[in-house]
Design a protein around this motif. Structure first.
Motif, PDB file in Angstrom:
ATOM      1  N   TRP A  65       0.825  -1.214   0.000  1.00 13.06           N
ATOM      2  CA  TRP A  65       0.000   0.000   0.000  1.00 13.06           C
ATOM      3  C   TRP A  65       0.853   1.255   0.000  1.00 13.06           C
ATOM      4  O   TRP A  65       0.425   2.304  -0.471  1.00 13.06           O
ATOM      5  N   GLN A  66       2.095   1.148   0.505  1.00 14.53           N
ATOM      6  CA  GLN A  66       2.956   2.325   0.626  1.00 14.53           C
ATOM      7  C   GLN A  66       3.343   2.905  -0.735  1.00 14.53           C
ATOM      8  O   GLN A  66       3.612   4.094  -0.848  1.00 14.53           O
ATOM      9  N   HIS A  67       3.332   2.094  -1.785  1.00 14.05           N
ATOM     10  CA  HIS A  67       3.695   2.585  -3.127  1.00 14.05           C
ATOM     11  C   HIS A  67       2.743   3.700  -3.564  1.00 14.05           C
ATOM     12  O   HIS A  67       3.180   4.778  -3.953  1.00 14.05           O
ATOM     13  N   GLY A  68       1.472   3.442  -3.498  1.00 17.31           N
ATOM     14  CA  GLY A  68       0.482   4.458  -3.873  1.00 17.31           C
ATOM     15  C   GLY A  68       0.500   5.649  -2.941  1.00 17.31           C
ATOM     16  O   GLY A  68       0.372   6.796  -3.372  1.00 17.31           O
ATOM     17  N   PHE A  69       0.681   5.387  -1.655  1.00 11.38           N
ATOM     18  CA  PHE A  69       0.718   6.464  -0.674  1.00 11.38           C
ATOM     19  C   PHE A  69       1.891   7.406  -0.935  1.00 11.38           C
ATOM     20  O   PHE A  69       1.719   8.624  -0.994  1.00 11.38           O
ATOM     21  N   PHE A  70       3.100   6.848  -1.111  1.00 11.52           N
ATOM     22  CA  PHE A  70       4.274   7.692  -1.341  1.00 11.52           C
ATOM     23  C   PHE A  70       4.207   8.392  -2.693  1.00 11.52           C
ATOM     24  O   PHE A  70       4.692   9.519  -2.841  1.00 11.52           O
ATOM     25  N   THR A  71       3.600   7.756  -3.670  1.00  8.68           N
ATOM     26  CA  THR A  71       3.411   8.398  -4.973  1.00  8.68           C
ATOM     27  C   THR A  71       2.492   9.606  -4.831  1.00  8.68           C
ATOM     28  O   THR A  71       2.788  10.691  -5.355  1.00  8.68           O
ATOM     29  N   ALA A  72       1.392   9.433  -4.118  1.00 11.65           N
ATOM     30  CA  ALA A  72       0.438  10.541  -3.925  1.00 11.65           C
ATOM     31  C   ALA A  72       1.061  11.676  -3.122  1.00 11.65           C
ATOM     32  O   ALA A  72       0.921  12.854  -3.489  1.00 11.65           O
ATOM     33  N   VAL A  73       1.761  11.342  -2.051  1.00 17.46           N
ATOM     34  CA  VAL A  73       2.394  12.378  -1.219  1.00 17.46           C
ATOM     35  C   VAL A  73       3.444  13.132  -2.026  1.00 17.46           C
ATOM     36  O   VAL A  73       3.503  14.369  -1.977  1.00 17.46           O
ATOM     37  N   SER A  74       4.272  12.421  -2.773  1.00 19.97           N
ATOM     38  CA  SER A  74       5.309  13.075  -3.592  1.00 19.97           C
ATOM     39  C   SER A  74       4.692  13.989  -4.646  1.00 19.97           C
ATOM     40  O   SER A  74       5.186  15.093  -4.888  1.00 19.97           O
ATOM     41  N   THR A  75       3.630  13.529  -5.275  1.00 21.52           N
ATOM     42  CA  THR A  75       2.968  14.330  -6.311  1.00 21.52           C
ATOM     43  C   THR A  75       2.373  15.593  -5.714  1.00 21.52           C
ATOM     44  O   THR A  75       2.586  16.700  -6.235  1.00 21.52           O
ATOM     45  N   LEU A  76       1.628  15.452  -4.625  1.00 23.60           N
ATOM     46  CA  LEU A  76       1.018  16.611  -3.974  1.00 23.60           C
ATOM     47  C   LEU A  76       2.083  17.587  -3.473  1.00 23.60           C
ATOM     48  O   LEU A  76       1.976  18.802  -3.691  1.00 23.60           O
ATOM     49  N   ALA A  77       3.119  17.082  -2.826  1.00 24.92           N
ATOM     50  CA  ALA A  77       4.188  17.949  -2.325  1.00 24.92           C
ATOM     51  C   ALA A  77       4.885  18.677  -3.465  1.00 24.92           C
ATOM     52  O   ALA A  77       5.235  19.864  -3.332  1.00 24.92           O
ATOM     53  N   SER A  78       5.074  18.019  -4.590  1.00 19.98           N
ATOM     54  CA  SER A  78       5.725  18.652  -5.740  1.00 19.98           C
ATOM     55  C   SER A  78       4.883  19.798  -6.289  1.00 19.98           C
ATOM     56  O   SER A  78       5.421  20.863  -6.628  1.00 19.98           O
ATOM     57  N   VAL A  79       3.571  19.597  -6.361  1.00 22.82           N
ATOM     58  CA  VAL A  79       2.679  20.665  -6.828  1.00 22.82           C
ATOM     59  C   VAL A  79       2.760  21.868  -5.887  1.00 22.82           C
ATOM     60  O   VAL A  79       2.870  23.017  -6.332  1.00 22.82           O
ATOM     61  N   VAL A  80       2.752  21.608  -4.592  1.00 19.74           N
ATOM     62  CA  VAL A  80       2.850  22.695  -3.604  1.00 19.74           C
ATOM     63  C   VAL A  80       4.192  23.421  -3.736  1.00 19.74           C
ATOM     64  O   VAL A  80       4.253  24.655  -3.693  1.00 19.74           O
ATOM     65  N   MET A  81       5.272  22.669  -3.926  1.00 18.19           N
ATOM     66  CA  MET A  81       6.591  23.307  -4.043  1.00 18.19           C
ATOM     67  C   MET A  81       6.692  24.172  -5.295  1.00 18.19           C
ATOM     68  O   MET A  81       7.266  25.265  -5.246  1.00 18.19           O
ATOM     69  N   VAL A  82       6.152  23.706  -6.407  1.00 21.01           N
ATOM     70  CA  VAL A  82       6.161  24.529  -7.627  1.00 21.01           C
ATOM     71  C   VAL A  82       5.358  25.809  -7.380  1.00 21.01           C
ATOM     72  O   VAL A  82       5.794  26.908  -7.754  1.00 21.01           O
ATOM     73  N   TYR A  83       4.209  25.681  -6.750  1.00 18.28           N
ATOM     74  CA  TYR A  83       3.401  26.862  -6.415  1.00 18.28           C
ATOM     75  C   TYR A  83       4.215  27.843  -5.563  1.00 18.28           C
ATOM     76  O   TYR A  83       4.206  29.056  -5.837  1.00 18.28           O
ATOM     77  N   LEU A  84       4.913  27.355  -4.554  1.00 15.99           N
ATOM     78  CA  LEU A  84       5.704  28.236  -3.684  1.00 15.99           C
ATOM     79  C   LEU A  84       6.875  28.874  -4.430  1.00 15.99           C
ATOM     80  O   LEU A  84       7.223  30.033  -4.176  1.00 15.99           O
ATOM     81  N   LEU A  85       7.483  28.138  -5.349  1.00 13.43           N
ATOM     82  CA  LEU A  85       8.567  28.714  -6.152  1.00 13.43           C
ATOM     83  C   LEU A  85       8.054  29.849  -7.033  1.00 13.43           C
ATOM     84  O   LEU A  85       8.730  30.865  -7.208  1.00 13.43           O
ATOM     85  N   GLY A 107      12.896  12.990  -8.656  1.00 16.01           N
ATOM     86  CA  GLY A 107      13.820  11.919  -9.059  1.00 16.01           C
ATOM     87  C   GLY A 107      13.399  10.581  -8.462  1.00 16.01           C
ATOM     88  O   GLY A 107      13.348   9.559  -9.156  1.00 16.01           O
ATOM     89  N   ASN A 108      13.085  10.578  -7.168  1.00 11.02           N
ATOM     90  CA  ASN A 108      12.646   9.342  -6.524  1.00 11.02           C
ATOM     91  C   ASN A 108      11.248   8.930  -6.993  1.00 11.02           C
ATOM     92  O   ASN A 108      10.954   7.742  -7.127  1.00 11.02           O
ATOM     93  N   LEU A 109      10.389   9.909  -7.262  1.00 12.84           N
ATOM     94  CA  LEU A 109       9.049   9.590  -7.768  1.00 12.84           C
ATOM     95  C   LEU A 109       9.143   8.890  -9.124  1.00 12.84           C
ATOM     96  O   LEU A 109       8.424   7.920  -9.382  1.00 12.84           O
ATOM     97  N   TYR A 110      10.037   9.356  -9.974  1.00 15.73           N
ATOM     98  CA  TYR A 110      10.221   8.714 -11.279  1.00 15.73           C
ATOM     99  C   TYR A 110      10.568   7.230 -11.099  1.00 15.73           C
ATOM    100  O   TYR A 110      10.002   6.357 -11.766  1.00 15.73           O
ATOM    101  N   ASP A 111      11.516   6.945 -10.202  1.00 17.43           N
ATOM    102  CA  ASP A 111      11.879   5.547  -9.934  1.00 17.43           C
ATOM    103  C   ASP A 111      10.668   4.759  -9.448  1.00 17.43           C
ATOM    104  O   ASP A 111      10.407   3.645  -9.902  1.00 17.43           O
ATOM    105  N   GLY A 116       8.908   0.749  -9.489  1.00 18.17           N
ATOM    106  CA  GLY A 116       8.222   0.220  -8.316  1.00 18.17           C
ATOM    107  C   GLY A 116       9.054   0.297  -7.058  1.00 18.17           C
ATOM    108  O   GLY A 116       8.620  -0.128  -5.991  1.00 18.17           O
ATOM    109  N   TYR A 117      10.254   0.834  -7.160  1.00 17.08           N
ATOM    110  CA  TYR A 117      11.171   1.013  -6.034  1.00 17.08           C
ATOM    111  C   TYR A 117      12.137   2.134  -6.388  1.00 17.08           C
ATOM    112  O   TYR A 117      12.203   2.569  -7.539  1.00 17.08           O
ATOM    113  N   VAL A 118      12.894   2.576  -5.395  1.00 17.01           N
ATOM    114  CA  VAL A 118      13.902   3.615  -5.604  1.00 17.01           C
ATOM    115  C   VAL A 118      15.273   2.958  -5.526  1.00 17.01           C
ATOM    116  O   VAL A 118      15.540   2.155  -4.625  1.00 17.01           O
ATOM    117  N   VAL A 119      16.148   3.289  -6.459  1.00 16.15           N
ATOM    118  CA  VAL A 119      17.507   2.747  -6.486  1.00 16.15           C
ATOM    119  C   VAL A 119      18.377   3.568  -5.537  1.00 16.15           C
ATOM    120  O   VAL A 119      18.490   4.787  -5.677  1.00 16.15           O
TER     121      VAL A 119
END
Length: 158
Positions: A65-85, A107-111, A116-119
């Protein structure tokens, strides 16, 4: 539109972090088999590990379940960071920290999305104690968070 343009250098920095991260991971995947260790010094090895969790393998042994969770958190955080920039491009230390965190997160989200994992491939240790293996993206995130913390101690302009 002017704010978007003034955020462009920060987004370029994020893109450079992503490129360096993905390139180094590609080199490791080409040169190493999973689990391989190559000693470099008495306290540092190059390795190839796959991290299905978050930072320092947090939740790596969860049921998936953590795969989808970390993907969603990374995506949302990235949108917020672009907005702040875009909103605060003149705050140099703040934006430098955000740009590094954004590049590392993407970078980690792409992996995570493609593999399905981060190198991870950098392993520091002392005798039987080892710091969890990490990569360029993780390094950028840590430095970026440090810069954001430093920025938070600055006095606001009166």
């Amino acid at each position: 539109m002017r704010k978007l343009r003034s955020a462009f250098p920060w987004l370029i920095l994020s893109a450079l972090v992503i490129a360096l991260d993905l390139y180094t991971k590609h080199l490791v995947q080409q040169a190493f088999v999973y689990g391989e260790h190559v000693p470099v010094t008495g306290f540092f090895d190059l390795v190839r590990y796959h991290n299905t969790g978050a930072a320092f393998s947090f939740l790596a042994n969860a049921s998936g379940w953590q795969h989808g969770f970390f993907t969603a958190v990374s995506t949302l955080a990235s949108v917020v960071m672009v907005y702040l920039l875009v909103k605060h491009p003149q705050k140099k230390l703040f934006c430098l920290g955000l740009a590094l965190v954004l590049g590392g997160a993407l970078g980690n989200l792409y992996d995570r999305l493609t593999l399905g994992y981060v190198v991870d491939f950098l392993l520091f240790y002392y005798q039987q104690w080892a710091w969890p293996a990490f990569n360029v993206a993780d390094s950028a995130i840590c430095v970026g968070v440090g810069l954001l913390m430093l920025d938070s101690f600055k006095q606001p302009n009166a």
